[in-house]
Write a protein that holds these residues in place. Structure first.
Motif, mmCIF file in Angstrom:
data_model
loop_
_atom_site.group_PDB
_atom_site.id
_atom_site.type_symbol
_atom_site.label_atom_id
_atom_site.label_comp_id
_atom_site.label_asym_id
_atom_site.label_seq_id
_atom_site.Cartn_x
_atom_site.Cartn_y
_atom_site.Cartn_z
ATOM 1 N N ARG A 1 0.799 -1.227 0.000
ATOM 2 C CA ARG A 1 0.000 0.000 0.000
ATOM 3 C C ARG A 1 0.833 1.279 0.000
ATOM 4 N N CYS B 1 4.089 11.190 7.854
ATOM 5 C CA CYS B 1 4.830 11.806 6.751
ATOM 6 C C CYS B 1 6.337 11.797 7.019
ATOM 7 N N ILE C 1 -5.723 18.831 2.541
ATOM 8 C CA ILE C 1 -6.446 17.777 3.251
ATOM 9 C C ILE C 1 -6.919 18.359 4.574
ATOM 10 N N SER D 1 -9.924 17.946 0.231
ATOM 11 C CA SER D 1 -10.314 16.615 0.680
ATOM 12 C C SER D 1 -10.494 16.654 2.188
ATOM 13 N N VAL E 1 -10.926 14.179 5.801
ATOM 14 C CA VAL E 1 -10.889 12.876 6.459
ATOM 15 C C VAL E 1 -11.808 12.913 7.680
ATOM 16 N N VAL F 1 -4.808 9.020 8.912
ATOM 17 C CA VAL F 1 -5.332 8.925 7.546
ATOM 18 C C VAL F 1 -4.879 10.121 6.712
ATOM 19 N N ALA F 2 -4.938 11.312 7.298
ATOM 20 C CA ALA F 2 -4.477 12.509 6.579
ATOM 21 C C ALA F 2 -2.998 12.390 6.231
ATOM 22 N N GLN G 1 -2.590 9.907 3.334
ATOM 23 C CA GLN G 1 -2.970 10.479 2.046
ATOM 24 C C GLN G 1 -1.913 11.455 1.540
ATOM 25 N N LEU H 1 1.112 9.560 0.169
ATOM 26 C CA LEU H 1 0.920 9.002 -1.171
ATOM 27 C C LEU H 1 1.092 10.090 -2.238
ATOM 28 N N ILE H 2 0.583 11.290 -1.939
ATOM 29 C CA ILE H 2 0.766 12.406 -2.875
ATOM 30 C C ILE H 2 2.247 12.775 -2.969
#
Length: 252
Positions: free
Chosen positions: A41, A140, A197, A226, A228, A235-236, A239, A242-243
């Motif tokens: 993932r 992060c 986000i 976006s 959450v 979760v933030a 995300q 991934l960006i």
């Protein structure tokens, strides 16, 4: 398969590591740890400490360190963190433990730290939003992104945010945490061309003071962002990671 068995037999691989290689997860008394999530993932499994006993948190953290070289623990209380510091570091004396509020990141000495050519801005409306932002930042930071943290710039005194606007515009992705009416992510998203986000935080009091007002406000935002779930810092952070990773891949 034979190589795994031989490695276990000669002691170069533990049974736990072998199980992780074969199944992708490891089953213990405290539950199952998804050791393959990072490869599958792009985000490691976080150990959610709330509702677990201190020994259960330690057991899962030990499994994480043994199979992946790192353990990311969220929503840990003081007792759980004290147990991690005393017990976990005894089992892994070369490991380092970092703590931000209720979030803990432990890494072994041989864990390969990733680096991403991307900057994630972490923004809070007020001091009370800090622990949720800490959780996002830890995810992060573990991924290797550069973190630019800007705290306490809520809309009650809009000049505080405007003073930081150019700094926010220089980031690659923004995580904005806010409680009460949750206005800050909407305002920020209307002024930057960076993905935003929004994280509603369960701060405030009175009507919908448990984060519902902030969540509703962000979901109804007329600027593009976006959103959450309430207090979902992990979760933030995932995300945003991934960006950041996609940007890193494009740049390199």
């Amino acid at each position: 398969m034979r190589e795994l068995l031989e490695a276990v037999a000669d002691g170069s691989l533990s049974p736990t590591e072998a199980e992780a290689e074969l199944r992708g997860y490891v089953t213990g008394d405290a539950g199952r740890f998804d050791a393959a999530r990072q490869q599958r993932r792009g985000i490691p499994e976080g150990i959610f400490a709330a509702g677990k006993s201190a020994p259960q948190v330690v057991a899962l953290a030990e499994t994480a360190l043994e199979t992946t070289g790192r353990a990311l623990i969220t929503r840990a209380d003081d007792e759980q963190i004290e147990t991690l510091e005393s017990t976990l570091l005894e089992s892994f004396p070369d490991a380092t433990l970092e703590r931000w509020s209720s979030t803990v990141l432990v890494r072994t000495a041989d864990h390969e730290q990733s680096t991403l050519d991307a900057t994630v801005g972490i923004v809070t409306a007020g001091t009370v939003d800090g622990p949720v932002a800490d959780e996002a930042a830890a995810v992060c930071r573990d991924a290797g992104a550069t973190i630019d943290r800007v705290d306490d710039i809520g809309v009650a005194a809009l000049d505080r945010m405007l003073d930081q606007l150019e700094r926010l515009r220089e980031t690659d992705v923004l995580i904005v945490a806010a409680g009460r009416e949750g206005a800050l992510p909407t305002v920020v998203a209307g002024l930057v061309d960076t993905p935003v986000i929004g994280v509603p935080v369960s701060s405030g009091y009175g009507h919908a003071g448990d984060g519902e007002a902030a969540l509703s406000g962000m979901l109804q935002s007329c600027t593009v962002l976006s959103v959450v779930n309430v207090d979902a810092g992990f979760v933030a952070g995932a995300q945003a990671t991934l960006i950041a990773r996609a940007l890193d891949d494009a740049r390199n």
